[in-house]
Design a protein around this motif. Structure first.
Motif, PDB file in Angstrom:
ATOM      1  N   ASP A 436       0.973  -1.297  -0.169  1.00 62.28           N
ATOM      2  CA  ASP A 436      -0.149  -0.287   0.118  1.00 62.28           C
ATOM      3  C   ASP A 436       0.535   1.242   0.007  1.00 62.28           C
ATOM      4  OD1 ASP A 436      -2.868  -1.226  -0.308  1.00 62.28           O
ATOM      5  OD2 ASP A 436      -2.971  -1.705   2.454  1.00 62.28           O
ATOM      6  N   ASP A 472      -5.710  -7.656  -5.612  1.00 62.80           N
ATOM      7  CA  ASP A 472      -7.552  -6.910  -5.299  1.00 62.80           C
ATOM      8  C   ASP A 472      -7.602  -6.125  -6.843  1.00 62.80           C
ATOM      9  OD1 ASP A 472      -5.785  -4.600  -4.979  1.00 62.80           O
ATOM     10  OD2 ASP A 472      -5.981  -4.369  -3.156  1.00 62.80           O
ATOM     11  N   ARG A 474      -6.496  -3.103  -8.022  1.00 58.17           N
ATOM     12  CA  ARG A 474      -6.799  -2.105  -8.095  1.00 58.17           C
ATOM     13  C   ARG A 474      -5.265  -1.899  -8.982  1.00 58.17           C
ATOM     14  NH1 ARG A 474      -5.022  -0.200  -1.723  1.00 58.17           N
ATOM     15  NH2 ARG A 474      -3.902  -1.851  -1.967  1.00 58.17           N
ATOM     16  N   LYS A 475      -5.601  -0.680  -9.151  1.00 60.60           N
ATOM     17  CA  LYS A 475      -4.134  -0.594  -9.786  1.00 60.60           C
ATOM     18  C   LYS A 475      -3.093   0.915  -9.371  1.00 60.60           C
ATOM     19  CE  LYS A 475      -6.532   1.310 -13.762  1.00 60.60           C
ATOM     20  NZ  LYS A 475      -6.883   1.832 -15.571  1.00 60.60           N
ATOM     21  N   THR A 477      -0.376   2.881  -8.470  1.00 62.82           N
ATOM     22  CA  THR A 477       0.084   4.090  -8.750  1.00 62.82           C
ATOM     23  C   THR A 477       1.613   4.247  -8.062  1.00 62.82           C
ATOM     24  OG1 THR A 477      -0.516   4.048  -6.429  1.00 62.82           O
ATOM     25  CG2 THR A 477      -2.379   4.504  -7.997  1.00 62.82           C
TER      26      THR A 477
END
Length: 527
Positions: A436, A472, A474-475, A477
């Motif tokens: 994350d 999951d 999500r792209k 970043t």
């Protein structure tokens, strides 16, 4: 006298007999002569005595007449003195009565003034008490309004909570209807309180008007008291003059005992003075009548004040009734508040129970979902026998970071492709790690042993036609890629010997490498 004469004659006879012895005839003749002389002398003495007695009787009669005359004159003088004393006493009584009446009128006036002052002080005290009671009532009203506002806020909160709980319990809708009815009743009571407040303000204005009238009455009473004080000073002056006249009369009374001739003149002077005193008496009677009129006016004013006091007492009684009604309303509100608090407690208990049920349900659901991720749940690894009934959140070799457990597969014999690594993570109820932020990147780097820094680890980032995507959905970043090496296909590897911001590299999914799995911590329902 006779004995003395006998002795003298006997002595002469004896002497003559002793000198010249006489004959018996001569002796008898001489004795007869002597006895006749003696009788003559006795007669003369008797005549003298009778003359003296007659003279004495005559003188005593004249003296008695003079005495009787003097006694009558004395009686007349005494009677006149008594008359004068009576007149003086009457004058003194009249003066004393006038003084007593003036004193009584002054004392009555002072008493009436004192009573009026006491009544005005009592009225002022009652006004102060009424103002204090009004202030207390206003404070109590403010408190009631605050409590009502708090109750309204609390009712809004309860209504929100009821809306939330209405889906689960039908009984809470009944409580909500009751609360809405009570709210309407409270609004009606608020309207009634506002009307009563207006009435109290009107009564306050009336009391202020009466206060102004009483201040005017006070001013008039002060003027009349000044007039009475002036009249009192005049009476005192007249009293001093009368005292002077009294002293003069006393002097004249002393002179009366010495000079009876000047009584008539003084009597005439006293009559003149009596006429003057009668005039003064008439003046005093006139002043007495004026004072009686003023006392009648004061009595009328006292009656008016008593009527105003009765009106104030009525107002006070009405205010006491209002206060009693407000106290009843306060008691009713306190009862309603207590009922609302009981309902709140009941609702809080129901809410806690429902929350606990929801929590238990959610905990069981999350635990069920968590367990269902495992093909075979390793109970012995999560709940060692020496720790039961407690269980571990993460297994013994899994580090914990921000509510997640990390499984680092660093055995070369068990190195796998990216797809197989992901399947094996699914067996353990997890998936390839999704990073994350930079802090998690650094945490993962620190968890790898220093002698295993040359190894490479699959992470949950892979390439799609739309770009790099995490497992999951999500792209990506983050830009933690190694510089100078293209990353346009395959999956991402984490190389721990590099810095955290320069440690990713693209690799073919079919290459064999170690891998890192990540899953949420185990939420035990009864841990």
């Amino acid at each position: 006298m006779e004995n003395n004469m006998d002795e003298d004659s006997s002595s002469t006879v004896n002497v003559n007999n002793a000198k010249n012895p006489l004959k018996s005839e001569e002796v008898e003749a001489s004795t007869h002569q002597l006895s006749s002389l003696f009788l003559v002398c006795l007669g003369l003495l008797c005549v003298i005595l009778t003359a003296n007695i007659v003279y004495m009787s005559l003188t005593t009669a004249s003296r008695e007449e003079n005495i009787t005359r003097l006694a009558t004159v004395k009686k007349q003088l005494i009677e006149e003195q008594k008359m004068m004393e009576r007149k003086f006493e009457e004058m003194n009584r009249d003066r004393h009565l006038s003084e007593v009446k003036s004193r009584l009128t002054q004392e009555r006036l002072t008493q009436d003034r004192g009573k009026l002052n006491n009544k005005t002080e009592e009225l002022n005290k009652e006004r102060d008490e009424l103002s204090k009671q009004k202030r207390e009532l206003s404070k109590e009203k403010d408190k009631l309004n605050k409590e009502k506002d708090e109750l309204n806020k609390y009712k809004d909160i309860l209504s929100k909570e009821k809306k939330e709980l209405s889906k689960e319990n039908y009984e809470l809708n009944i409580y909500k209807d009751k609360l809405s009815k009570e709210k309407k009743e409270l609004n009606k009571k608020n309207i009634e309180l506002s009307n009563k407040r207006k009435e109290l303000n009107k009564e306050k204005d009336e009391l202020n008007k009466r206060k102004g009238n009483q201040s005017k009455m006070k001013a008039e009473l002060s003027r009349k008291t000044e007039k009475l004080n002036k009249e009192k000073e005049d009476l005192n002056k007249k009293k001093l003059e009368l005292n002077k006249e009294k002293e003069e009369l006393n002097k004249k009374k002393v002179d009366l005992s010495k000079e009876t001739a000047g009584l008539h003149k003084e009597k005439q002077e006293f009559s003149k003075k009596k006429a003057d005193l009668n005039k003064a008496k008439t003046d005093l009677n006139k002043k007495k009548e004026e004072l009686n009129k003023e006392t009648a006016n004061l009595s009328k004013k006292t009656e008016q004040l008593s009527k105003e006091k009765a009106d104030l007492n009525k107002v006070k009684a009405d205010q006491n009734k209002m206060k009693a009604e407000l106290n009843k309303m306060k008691v009713d509100l306190s009862k309603e508040k207590a009922e609302l608090n009981e309902e709140k407690q009941k609702l809080s208990v129901l809410r806690k129970e429902s929350e606990n049920r929801c929590k238990d349900r959610n905990a069981f659901k999350t635990f069920y979902d968590y367990v269902m991720k495992f093909k075979t749940f390793p109970v012995s690894e999560f709940c060692p026998p020496d720790m039961r009934p407690k269980c571990l959140v993460c297994r013994a070799k899994e580090p914990l970071y921000k509510g997640h457990c990390y499984f680092i597969q660093d055995d070369l014999k068990s190195s796998m492709t990216w797809d197989l690594s992901r399947k094996l993570c699914h067996v353990f109820g997890s998936d390839l790690v999704v990073i994350d932020d930079l802090q998690e990147q650094e945490f993962i780097t620190l968890q790898i042993k220093y002698y295993e820094t040359w190894k490479r680890f699959w992470i949950g980032l892979y390439h799609t036609p739309g770009g790099w995507v995490w497992v999951d959905g999500r792209k990506n970043t983050h830009d933690f890629w190694m510089k100078g090496i293209p990353h346009t296909s395959g999956a991402a590897l984490h190389i721990p010997q590099r810095t955290a911001t320069d440690s990713w590299r693209a690799e073919d999914k079919n290459a064999h490498n170690s891998f890192i799995c990540k899953r949420p911590v185990t939420v035990w329902p009864y841990n």
